[in-house]
Write a protein that holds these residues in place. Sequence first.
Motif, PDB file in Angstrom:
ATOM      1  N   LEU A 180       0.815  -1.212   0.000  1.00  0.00           N
ATOM      2  CA  LEU A 180       0.000   0.000   0.000  1.00  0.00           C
ATOM      3  C   LEU A 180       0.855   1.272   0.000  1.00  0.00           C
ATOM      4  CD1 LEU A 180      -2.730  -1.003   2.638  1.00  0.00           C
ATOM      5  CD2 LEU A 180      -2.937  -1.042   0.137  1.00  0.00           C
ATOM      6  N   SER A 181       2.162   1.118  -0.033  1.00  0.00           N
ATOM      7  CA  SER A 181       3.048   2.279   0.137  1.00  0.00           C
ATOM      8  C   SER A 181       2.889   3.311  -0.978  1.00  0.00           C
ATOM      9  CB  SER A 181       4.509   1.824   0.214  1.00  0.00           C
ATOM     10  OG  SER A 181       4.896   1.171  -0.986  1.00  0.00           O
ATOM     11  N   GLY A 182       2.513   2.867  -2.161  1.00  0.00           N
ATOM     12  CA  GLY A 182       2.355   3.803  -3.268  1.00  0.00           C
ATOM     13  C   GLY A 182       1.180   4.746  -3.092  1.00  0.00           C
ATOM     14  N   ARG A 183       0.225   4.371  -2.238  1.00  0.00           N
ATOM     15  CA  ARG A 183      -0.951   5.220  -2.009  1.00  0.00           C
ATOM     16  C   ARG A 183      -0.994   5.776  -0.589  1.00  0.00           C
ATOM     17  NH1 ARG A 183      -5.831   2.577  -2.260  1.00  0.00           N
ATOM     18  NH2 ARG A 183      -4.975   0.470  -2.188  1.00  0.00           N
ATOM     19  N   ALA A 184       0.035   5.474   0.210  1.00  0.00           N
ATOM     20  CA  ALA A 184       0.040   5.895   1.613  1.00  0.00           C
ATOM     21  C   ALA A 184       1.213   6.840   1.882  1.00  0.00           C
ATOM     22  CB  ALA A 184       0.138   4.683   2.524  1.00  0.00           C
ATOM     23  N   ARG A 185       0.953   7.815   2.723  1.00  0.00           N
ATOM     24  CA  ARG A 185       2.013   8.722   3.175  1.00  0.00           C
ATOM     25  C   ARG A 185       1.977   8.768   4.695  1.00  0.00           C
ATOM     26  NH1 ARG A 185       1.989  15.229   2.576  1.00  0.00           N
ATOM     27  NH2 ARG A 185       3.811  15.646   3.890  1.00  0.00           N
ATOM     28  N   ILE A 186       3.117   8.522   5.307  1.00  0.00           N
ATOM     29  CA  ILE A 186       3.236   8.550   6.757  1.00  0.00           C
ATOM     30  C   ILE A 186       3.813   9.887   7.171  1.00  0.00           C
ATOM     31  CG2 ILE A 186       4.356   7.492   8.752  1.00  0.00           C
ATOM     32  CD1 ILE A 186       4.345   4.841   7.169  1.00  0.00           C
ATOM     33  N   VAL A 187       3.090  10.591   8.051  1.00  0.00           N
ATOM     34  CA  VAL A 187       3.477  11.946   8.443  1.00  0.00           C
ATOM     35  C   VAL A 187       3.726  11.971   9.953  1.00  0.00           C
ATOM     36  CG1 VAL A 187       2.834  14.381   8.433  1.00  0.00           C
ATOM     37  CG2 VAL A 187       2.020  12.863   6.600  1.00  0.00           C
ATOM     38  N   PRO A 188       4.996  11.998  10.392  1.00  0.00           N
ATOM     39  CA  PRO A 188       5.268  12.094  11.825  1.00  0.00           C
ATOM     40  C   PRO A 188       5.029  13.507  12.336  1.00  0.00           C
ATOM     41  CG  PRO A 188       7.325  12.056  10.594  1.00  0.00           C
ATOM     42  CD  PRO A 188       6.225  11.877   9.591  1.00  0.00           C
ATOM     43  N   GLY A 189       4.439  13.611  13.507  1.00  0.00           N
ATOM     44  CA  GLY A 189       4.182  14.925  14.080  1.00  0.00           C
ATOM     45  C   GLY A 189       3.106  14.851  15.146  1.00  0.00           C
ATOM     46  N   ASP A 190       2.819  15.993  15.738  1.00  0.00           N
ATOM     47  CA  ASP A 190       1.830  16.098  16.802  1.00  0.00           C
ATOM     48  C   ASP A 190       0.611  16.830  16.259  1.00  0.00           C
ATOM     49  OD1 ASP A 190       0.319  16.580  19.078  1.00  0.00           O
ATOM     50  OD2 ASP A 190       2.048  17.056  20.329  1.00  0.00           O
ATOM     51  N   VAL A 191      -0.512  16.121  16.144  1.00  0.00           N
ATOM     52  CA  VAL A 191      -1.704  16.724  15.553  1.00  0.00           C
ATOM     53  C   VAL A 191      -2.268  17.839  16.418  1.00  0.00           C
ATOM     54  CG1 VAL A 191      -2.329  14.695  14.199  1.00  0.00           C
ATOM     55  CG2 VAL A 191      -3.180  14.916  16.545  1.00  0.00           C
ATOM     56  N   ARG A 192      -1.816  17.927  17.668  1.00  0.00           N
ATOM     57  CA  ARG A 192      -2.233  19.036  18.524  1.00  0.00           C
ATOM     58  C   ARG A 192      -1.513  20.325  18.146  1.00  0.00           C
ATOM     59  NH1 ARG A 192      -0.847  16.217  24.131  1.00  0.00           N
ATOM     60  NH2 ARG A 192       0.986  15.795  22.851  1.00  0.00           N
ATOM     61  N   VAL A 193      -0.402  20.168  17.439  1.00  0.00           N
ATOM     62  CA  VAL A 193       0.381  21.328  16.999  1.00  0.00           C
ATOM     63  C   VAL A 193      -0.047  21.761  15.605  1.00  0.00           C
ATOM     64  CG1 VAL A 193       2.704  22.184  16.466  1.00  0.00           C
ATOM     65  CG2 VAL A 193       2.337  20.686  18.458  1.00  0.00           C
ATOM     66  N   SER A 194      -0.185  20.798  14.693  1.00  0.00           N
ATOM     67  CA  SER A 194      -0.623  21.116  13.334  1.00  0.00           C
ATOM     68  C   SER A 194      -1.099  19.856  12.634  1.00  0.00           C
ATOM     69  CB  SER A 194       0.510  21.753  12.527  1.00  0.00           C
ATOM     70  OG  SER A 194       1.558  20.815  12.283  1.00  0.00           O
ATOM     71  N   VAL A 195      -1.921  20.065  11.592  1.00  0.00           N
ATOM     72  CA  VAL A 195      -2.356  18.987  10.713  1.00  0.00           C
ATOM     73  C   VAL A 195      -1.884  19.377   9.313  1.00  0.00           C
ATOM     74  CG1 VAL A 195      -4.340  17.748   9.742  1.00  0.00           C
ATOM     75  CG2 VAL A 195      -4.339  18.395  12.160  1.00  0.00           C
ATOM     76  N   PRO A 196      -0.675  18.945   8.938  1.00  0.00           N
ATOM     77  CA  PRO A 196      -0.045  19.449   7.714  1.00  0.00           C
ATOM     78  C   PRO A 196      -0.407  18.695   6.439  1.00  0.00           C
ATOM     79  CG  PRO A 196       1.507  18.090   8.903  1.00  0.00           C
ATOM     80  CD  PRO A 196       0.232  18.098   9.717  1.00  0.00           C
ATOM     81  N   VAL A 197      -1.619  18.192   6.324  1.00  0.00           N
ATOM     82  CA  VAL A 197      -2.047  17.523   5.101  1.00  0.00           C
ATOM     83  C   VAL A 197      -3.457  17.970   4.746  1.00  0.00           C
ATOM     84  CG1 VAL A 197      -0.606  15.491   5.535  1.00  0.00           C
ATOM     85  CG2 VAL A 197      -2.989  15.489   6.271  1.00  0.00           C
ATOM     86  N   GLU A 198      -3.735  17.993   3.453  1.00  0.00           N
ATOM     87  CA  GLU A 198      -5.090  18.250   2.971  1.00  0.00           C
ATOM     88  C   GLU A 198      -5.691  16.940   2.500  1.00  0.00           C
ATOM     89  OE1 GLU A 198      -5.368  21.294   0.050  1.00  0.00           O
ATOM     90  OE2 GLU A 198      -4.075  22.698   1.152  1.00  0.00           O
ATOM     91  N   ALA A 199      -6.905  16.658   2.952  1.00  0.00           N
ATOM     92  CA  ALA A 199      -7.586  15.421   2.572  1.00  0.00           C
ATOM     93  C   ALA A 199      -9.072  15.686   2.432  1.00  0.00           C
ATOM     94  CB  ALA A 199      -7.327  14.329   3.610  1.00  0.00           C
TER      95      ALA A 199
END
Length: 354
Positions: free
Chosen positions: A235-254
């Motif tokens: 599934l790696s071709g359709r998945a992106r793993i984003v490390p971070g703290d969602v309480r600080v920011s949500v750096p993706v658009e979906a």
Amino acid sequence: MTAPSPELSAPAGQGAAPPPPPSMRLRELVFGAACAAAVRAAARLGVADVLGDAPLTVEHLAAAVRAEPKPLRRLLRALSCYGVFTERPDGTFAHTDMSRLLREDDPNSLRYISLWCTEPWTWDAWPRLDEAVRSGRNVVEDLYGKEFFVYLNEDAPESADVFNRAMTTSSEQSARDVAALLDLSGASSVADLGGGQGHVVASLLDKYPAMRGYLLDLPRVVENAVPRLREGGDLSGRARIVPGDVRVSVPVEADVYIIKNILEWDDDSTTRLLRNVVEAGGPGTRVVVIENLVDDTPSMRFSTAMDLLLLLNVGGAKHTTASMVARLEGAGLTVGDIRPVNPYLHAFDCTVSA
């Protein structure tokens, strides 16, 4: 009529035992820590894992788990009073439906959940419950001088590992239910916020072969994401793993954001997360919130206990349906359908208000 389970049946020739009087019931309640400690001990010793379908003597079990037979018998006798294992007339011990859940290989295993709820920090925190009730804030920061998850990751890595394993178990068991419930046929991308190791994302990508998925969680968590999502995975071709703290920011658009079992934090953290989602998605974006509710559950004893534990560690709380709706609407979300995911979880289908 359904026959009573063997571990709860009255002794032969006797009727059902009467309930204990209030004075004895209260004595039993104040020794609740002994029951929790016994479950933890059995899980750490691995008794359930070495006990198979056939009953075994305590001597056999003790040799297998490297324990002394006499104290092990005392431990199993105590657990049998609660239906965790059962002692047979010949003195051997056998599994019950509950003791099987302590096996690591059981598909519905609660081994790591049991360990998580009895980790060393809990024994420090519970005696201060009166302080938390008086102040309305967590006690962990006074105990350890750090916010709870910072303490776990910096000072208690073994407890952090147990937490991650417990959350993984929970996610594995509920991911298929979430994927089966959600109709995302009109969306091209989905982001799971605080999504652990990515079981929900993986299940949704399986269901929708053209969809892209994002997994956001702390670096320590996502570095152990399921192999299918990582480089080389199917599934790696359709998945992106984003490390971070969602309480600080949500750096993706979906197109769709999923928030599962993380809106129980303290008010400030929850407010920041929801604000970040609203800002990242913009008006009309779909947000699905999945939570265990304290007012709609098959086990009020468990849910209210977890509610108190959340007060102790993060200053959080389990939500009622009304409090969840109020929280979501206050953050700028319009709440639509509210549906059960399974007997323990409910999904709030929302959109970001214009």
